[in-house]
Enzyme design. Structure first.
Site, PDB file in Angstrom:
ATOM      1  N   ILE A 111       0.822  -1.210   0.000  1.00 61.66           N
ATOM      2  CA  ILE A 111       0.000   0.000   0.000  1.00 61.66           C
ATOM      3  C   ILE A 111       0.858   1.263   0.000  1.00 61.66           C
ATOM      4  O   ILE A 111       2.003   1.251   0.448  1.00 61.66           O
ATOM      5  CB  ILE A 111      -0.983   0.004   1.190  1.00 61.66           C
ATOM      6  CG1 ILE A 111      -0.245  -0.070   2.525  1.00 61.66           C
ATOM      7  CG2 ILE A 111      -1.971  -1.151   1.063  1.00 61.66           C
ATOM      8  CD1 ILE A 111      -1.159   0.042   3.734  1.00 61.66           C
ATOM      9  N   PRO A 112       0.319   2.380  -0.492  1.00 63.53           N
ATOM     10  CA  PRO A 112       1.080   3.617  -0.642  1.00 63.53           C
ATOM     11  C   PRO A 112       0.971   4.508   0.580  1.00 63.53           C
ATOM     12  O   PRO A 112       0.266   4.209   1.542  1.00 63.53           O
ATOM     13  CB  PRO A 112       0.412   4.272  -1.852  1.00 63.53           C
ATOM     14  CG  PRO A 112      -1.028   3.889  -1.688  1.00 63.53           C
ATOM     15  CD  PRO A 112      -1.026   2.485  -1.105  1.00 63.53           C
ATOM     16  N   GLU A 137       3.248  12.257 -14.096  1.00 61.42           N
ATOM     17  CA  GLU A 137       2.542  12.437 -12.826  1.00 61.42           C
ATOM     18  C   GLU A 137       3.465  13.126 -11.821  1.00 61.42           C
ATOM     19  O   GLU A 137       4.514  12.602 -11.459  1.00 61.42           O
ATOM     20  CB  GLU A 137       2.092  11.079 -12.282  1.00 61.42           C
ATOM     21  CG  GLU A 137       1.244  11.191 -11.037  1.00 61.42           C
ATOM     22  CD  GLU A 137       0.722   9.844 -10.565  1.00 61.42           C
ATOM     23  OE1 GLU A 137      -0.423   9.788 -10.102  1.00 61.42           O
ATOM     24  OE2 GLU A 137       1.472   8.843 -10.658  1.00 61.42           O
ATOM     25  N   ILE A 138       3.055  14.305 -11.373  1.00 54.52           N
ATOM     26  CA  ILE A 138       3.877  15.091 -10.450  1.00 54.52           C
ATOM     27  C   ILE A 138       3.618  14.693  -9.012  1.00 54.52           C
ATOM     28  O   ILE A 138       4.522  14.659  -8.188  1.00 54.52           O
ATOM     29  CB  ILE A 138       3.611  16.594 -10.655  1.00 54.52           C
ATOM     30  CG1 ILE A 138       3.967  16.989 -12.094  1.00 54.52           C
ATOM     31  CG2 ILE A 138       4.401  17.425  -9.648  1.00 54.52           C
ATOM     32  CD1 ILE A 138       3.606  18.420 -12.455  1.00 54.52           C
ATOM     33  N   GLN A 187       9.891  13.272  -2.108  1.00 51.84           N
ATOM     34  CA  GLN A 187       8.755  13.781  -2.862  1.00 51.84           C
ATOM     35  C   GLN A 187       8.836  15.305  -3.008  1.00 51.84           C
ATOM     36  O   GLN A 187       8.522  15.868  -4.054  1.00 51.84           O
ATOM     37  CB  GLN A 187       7.457  13.374  -2.173  1.00 51.84           C
ATOM     38  CG  GLN A 187       6.193  13.691  -2.958  1.00 51.84           C
ATOM     39  CD  GLN A 187       6.084  12.922  -4.262  1.00 51.84           C
ATOM     40  OE1 GLN A 187       6.783  11.939  -4.461  1.00 51.84           O
ATOM     41  NE2 GLN A 187       5.226  13.366  -5.145  1.00 51.84           N
ATOM     42  N   SER A 219       2.747   3.667  -7.955  1.00 51.91           N
ATOM     43  CA  SER A 219       3.164   4.176  -9.257  1.00 51.91           C
ATOM     44  C   SER A 219       3.089   3.102 -10.331  1.00 51.91           C
ATOM     45  O   SER A 219       3.204   1.905 -10.056  1.00 51.91           O
ATOM     46  CB  SER A 219       4.592   4.715  -9.179  1.00 51.91           C
ATOM     47  OG  SER A 219       5.521   3.651  -9.043  1.00 51.91           O
ATOM     48  N   ALA A 247       3.606   1.387   3.313  1.00 48.63           N
ATOM     49  CA  ALA A 247       4.674   2.257   2.798  1.00 48.63           C
ATOM     50  C   ALA A 247       5.658   2.589   3.909  1.00 48.63           C
ATOM     51  O   ALA A 247       5.259   2.842   5.055  1.00 48.63           O
ATOM     52  CB  ALA A 247       4.075   3.535   2.225  1.00 48.63           C
ATOM     53  N   CYS A 260      -3.754  10.007  -6.775  1.00 48.38           N
ATOM     54  CA  CYS A 260      -3.589   9.396  -8.093  1.00 48.38           C
ATOM     55  C   CYS A 260      -4.605   9.904  -9.102  1.00 48.38           C
ATOM     56  O   CYS A 260      -4.354   9.889 -10.308  1.00 48.38           O
ATOM     57  CB  CYS A 260      -3.669   7.876  -7.974  1.00 48.38           C
ATOM     58  SG  CYS A 260      -5.152   7.304  -7.121  1.00 48.38           S
ATOM     59  N   LYS A 317       2.225  -5.023   3.408  1.00 44.89           N
ATOM     60  CA  LYS A 317       3.465  -4.251   3.507  1.00 44.89           C
ATOM     61  C   LYS A 317       3.092  -2.778   3.359  1.00 44.89           C
ATOM     62  O   LYS A 317       2.804  -2.305   2.268  1.00 44.89           O
ATOM     63  CB  LYS A 317       4.438  -4.667   2.396  1.00 44.89           C
ATOM     64  CG  LYS A 317       5.922  -4.386   2.714  1.00 44.89           C
ATOM     65  CD  LYS A 317       6.299  -2.929   2.822  1.00 44.89           C
ATOM     66  CE  LYS A 317       6.450  -2.280   1.464  1.00 44.89           C
ATOM     67  NZ  LYS A 317       6.930  -0.839   1.580  1.00 44.89           N
ATOM     68  N   GLU A 334      -3.794  -0.594  -8.943  1.00 45.10           N
ATOM     69  CA  GLU A 334      -4.353   0.762  -9.036  1.00 45.10           C
ATOM     70  C   GLU A 334      -3.160   1.694  -9.053  1.00 45.10           C
ATOM     71  O   GLU A 334      -2.512   1.898  -8.035  1.00 45.10           O
ATOM     72  CB  GLU A 334      -5.294   1.030  -7.859  1.00 45.10           C
ATOM     73  CG  GLU A 334      -6.198   2.247  -8.084  1.00 45.10           C
ATOM     74  CD  GLU A 334      -5.601   3.526  -7.524  1.00 45.10           C
ATOM     75  OE1 GLU A 334      -4.985   4.270  -8.325  1.00 45.10           O
ATOM     76  OE2 GLU A 334      -5.740   3.769  -6.324  1.00 45.10           O
TER      77      GLU A 334
END
Length: 504
Positions: A169-170, A402-403, A352, A249, A197, A305, A195, A271
């Site tokens: 997961i993000p 994608e920024i 980031q 990503s 992030a 996203c 797991k 996703e």
């Protein structure tokens, strides 16, 4: 209250409430345990860059230990053998416990991620509860079909859980992404290894403790914090994980898909990234359109996203739109996310932060017009000014890639056909939107654009009754509600011979 695995108070002299950090170890087979290597890593406060706490650094051997626990829980434990109604009852209790710990979870989310506390509390946790209660309600309503076959046979279909599932997961919506993977997997009768992030592990571990308190059996849910190239890669490639879900990503999604294929050909739900177009037509209510564009891009510091990062504005209203959009962006309150008036907190981490600033510099270098923002905000932490570029061209880097930050690109268009063509000229296809008073124009756009979700005169509206997922390199598979549960199940066909039936 869930039992504390440790208790070290955290406070950075800011306006946040004070709660202790309780859970920092791997959660495997119903217990908090150190990583086998004994390693830890630091999770940082994005407001300051300072250390919040150290967390166990799981790697491949810890993932293997978690998978073995999940396998035993699936093969021998009660969870997959419980009725759907019984599983649903436990999951409803789990949701109630999460709701009772709303403030503490929201605090941890903001502390670890940087998003405004009001967003953590009134959007993210609300989404977590809706997801969990939705799938809990579906748990006893999954059924197959019967078939009248050709010849003296009866057929029937049966949905069954995959077995051990994995989730990676993000960091942009840590709690919500956790539950979008965990809730459906458990409702379907699977066991799971998660797991989280590495930037945001704290709420996943807290949610694991509440799962145990709710009565989810040992081994059914396991959480192993760690890094993508080690722990994440082990989830994707493990031979005894039967299905993997990933949000993140496109680049990493391809790596996960390849690892899954090379191991045991496990199915994956992906996703992935987006570069979503938002089309503003000349008949739009200008103030409403500006509000929609502001939400579409700046929501969650642009770390979304589905962010509406390509804003196509019809040329006849472009100048008027620019003036109002810039004025609104300049009024946006950036600062300590624990202050109630703050709309935009820091980006999640230094990596980031620097990436976004590099994109801003590329926009300047390629000739886009910087209308507002464009710099870091403050001299501490990972804050970036709300930024808008005008006169952006389709081939510019800021219009193609994608920024994942608070950077809006404004592009002019003349006709709807042109807007549709340019909207579709992207490798991504996660979301799209249009603002127009003409329903025929809106419907034509919605049916023509290649995206998994299309909003008309709104943005960032989600519901557990609606499927969510992408086209093209934005991934495949669908999440939310029944769609997500069925993605965690296999369909079996069973054939039985019939004798002496008058209906053959």
């Amino acid at each position: 209250m869930a039992p504390a695995e440790n208790s070290s108070p955290v406070g950075n002299g800011s306006s946040e409430p004070k709660y202790p950090i309780k859970y920092t170890k791997c959660f495997i087979d119903g217990e908090f345990v150190d990583a086998i290597s004994g390693k830890t890593f630091e999770t940082l406060d994005p407001r300051t860059g300072e250390v919040i706490t150290s967390v166990a650094e799981g790697d491949a051997v810890d993932i293997d230990r978690a998978v073995k626990a999940a396998r035993q829980a699936f093969d021998e434990g009660p969870w997959p053998r419980m009725s759907g109604a019984a599983r649903g009852k436990v999951l409803f209790k789990y949701a109630d416990l999460i709701e009772q710990h709303t403030d503490e979870l929201a605090y941890l989310e903001t502390l670890d991620n940087g998003k405004p506390f009001v967003l953590s509390k009134y959007a993210d946790i609300v989404g977590v509860l809706k997801c969990l209660r939705n799938v809990a309600g579906w748990a006893d309503k999954i059924s197959g079909q019967t078939y009248k076959m050709d010849g003296p046979y009866q057929g029937m279909s049966l949905y069954e859980p995959y077995g051990v599932t994995g989730a990676i997961i993000p960091w942009n919506f840590p709690m919500l992404m956790f539950m979008l993977k965990v809730g459906p997997a458990l409702a379907a009768g699977n066991t799971i290894v998660v797991k989280p992030a590495e930037q945001t592990p704290l709420t996943a571990l807290y949610l694991a403790a509440l799962a145990k308190e709710a009565g989810i059996p040992s081994g059914a849910l396991n959480v192993v914090p760690g890094f993508g190239p080690t722990a994440g890669a082990a989830v994707a490639s493990h031979m005894d994980i039967n299905k993997v879900g990933f949000t993140g990503s496109t680049e990493v999604g391809k790596i996960i898909m390849e690892a899954a294929a090379k191991s045991n050909l496990k199915p994956v739900t992906l996703e992935l990234g987006g570069k979503s177009p938002l089309v503003i037509c000349e008949d739009a209510d200008l103030d409403a359109a500006v509000d929609i564009a502001n939400l579409a891009l700046f929501f969650n510091m642009g770390q979304c996203c589905t962010a509406g990062s390509r804003v196509f504005v019809q040329d006849t209203i472009y100048d008027a739109f620019v003036a109002k959009a810039v004025e609104k962006a300049k009024k946006r309150v950036v600062g300590d996310p624990f202050k109630p008036e703050v709309e935009q907190g820091p980006q999640v981490d230094e990596t980031q932060f620097k990436k976004i600033l590099e994109y801003i510099e590329s926009g300047k270098a390629e000739g886009a017009q910087l209308l507002t923002g464009g710099c870091a905000a403050g001299n501490k932490g990972y804050y970036i000014e709300p930024t808008i570029f005008g006169d952006v061209q389709d081939d510019m880097k800021i219009a193609r890639e994608e920024i994942f930050g608070p950077v809006m690109s404004l592009l002019k268009f003349k006709t709807l056909d042109e807007a549709i063509k340019r909207a579709n000229t992207s490798s991504y296809g996660l979301a799209a939107a249009i603002v127009s008073k003409d329903i025929d124009v809106a419907n034509r756009f919605a049916r023509s654009v290649r995206a998994g979700t299309v909003w008309i005169n709104c943005y960032h509206v989600y519901d557990q009754s609606l499927p969510f997922g992408g086209y093209k390199t934005s991934g495949f598979g669908r999440e939310h509600g029944l769609h997500s549960i069925l993605s965690h199940m296999q369909l079996k066909a069973i054939v039985t011979p019939l004798k002496d039936s008058p209906w053959l």
